[in-house]
Design a protein around this motif. Sequence first.
Motif, short mmCIF file in Angstrom:
data_model
loop_
_atom_site.label_atom_id
_atom_site.label_comp_id
_atom_site.label_asym_id
_atom_site.label_seq_id
_atom_site.Cartn_x
_atom_site.Cartn_y
_atom_site.Cartn_z
N CYS A 68 0.84 -1.21 0.00
CA CYS A 68 0.00 0.00 0.00
C CYS A 68 0.87 1.25 0.00
O CYS A 68 0.50 2.27 -0.59
N THR A 69 2.00 1.17 0.69
CA THR A 69 2.98 2.25 0.68
C THR A 69 4.31 1.67 0.23
O THR A 69 4.78 0.69 0.79
N GLY A 86 12.36 -0.14 -3.23
CA GLY A 86 12.76 -0.90 -2.04
C GLY A 86 11.65 -1.77 -1.50
O GLY A 86 11.79 -2.33 -0.41
N GLN A 87 10.52 -1.83 -2.23
CA GLN A 87 9.36 -2.63 -1.83
C GLN A 87 8.76 -2.09 -0.52
O GLN A 87 8.23 -1.00 -0.49
N TRP A 88 8.85 -2.83 0.60
CA TRP A 88 8.25 -2.36 1.84
C TRP A 88 9.14 -1.33 2.55
O TRP A 88 10.34 -1.54 2.70
N PRO A 89 8.55 -0.23 3.01
CA PRO A 89 9.34 0.77 3.75
C PRO A 89 9.81 0.19 5.09
O PRO A 89 9.08 -0.53 5.76
N THR A 90 11.03 0.50 5.45
CA THR A 90 11.59 0.12 6.75
C THR A 90 12.39 1.30 7.30
O THR A 90 12.75 2.23 6.57
N MET A 97 5.86 6.22 -1.09
CA MET A 97 4.92 6.63 -2.13
C MET A 97 3.68 5.75 -2.07
O MET A 97 3.80 4.53 -1.99
N PRO A 98 2.48 6.35 -2.09
CA PRO A 98 1.26 5.54 -2.12
C PRO A 98 1.23 4.62 -3.33
O PRO A 98 1.77 4.95 -4.39
N ARG A 99 0.58 3.48 -3.16
CA ARG A 99 0.58 2.46 -4.21
C ARG A 99 0.07 2.97 -5.55
O ARG A 99 0.68 2.70 -6.60
N THR A 150 1.13 4.36 -11.20
CA THR A 150 1.04 5.36 -12.27
C THR A 150 2.44 5.74 -12.77
O THR A 150 2.65 5.93 -13.97
N LEU A 151 3.40 5.84 -11.86
CA LEU A 151 4.78 6.12 -12.24
C LEU A 151 5.34 5.00 -13.11
O LEU A 151 6.04 5.26 -14.11
#
Length: 235
Positions: free
Chosen positions: A68-69, A200-204, A215-217, A222-223
Amino acid sequence: MSKLQGTDFLPTIDETLIYLQNDPSMDDLLYVGGSITPKSLIAGYTKGVFPMRIGDEEEEFIGWFSPCTRAIMHLHPEKTDLQIKIPKSLRKEIRRLVVRTDTRFSDVLRLCASIRSEGNWIDEEYIKVYESLFEAGYAHSYEVYDSSNDNELVGGLFGIGVGQLFSGESMFHITPNASKVAFVYLVQDLRAKGFKILDGQWPTHHLRSLGMTEMPRDEYLTLLKEIFNPNNPLY
């Protein structure tokens, strides 16, 4: 969560965006099904999803995730406000350690799998797929050595590059800060080669400390549409 129809089918980005609009509460797991192959992995990166096994030993499936993020770093020069963070303590390590690229990919892969507790998802099936992608020129490794012993790996990372997107998969360190040094060289190398986004996939907390942002999914998908647009002259 939706079940995929067929082993090689992955929805387009537009189809995923519509799917998410119809169910705004959807979590990170979007699809279930398919298989882990070099072809499906590359297709997944271009469509904003990546595979991980879910279930248990009795009943296991391939889940396709799109957080999601998303943890990302802009790499193109005009994004001067988004720079990699290099603390003073790390600058000394950068001078002391030596970084090479794509010389010991399999060793980096297996050390990521064995040293990091979070790396236990990298099993033999994943290793074969990543090694195939390395041979095909998609997968890359950044290996870190101590300058006093240039035969001993003390850290590193690997990831997949497709078009202007590079997805970091995993990193490890034996010497403190060695993986951070690999990350600094990765960003410098990707910028020099014209990559636009580091995923980086999941934020940590660790990724945030390196300068990656969130960044929101829907914005990330869209990017990706822009990056993989056939009319994009840099694709």
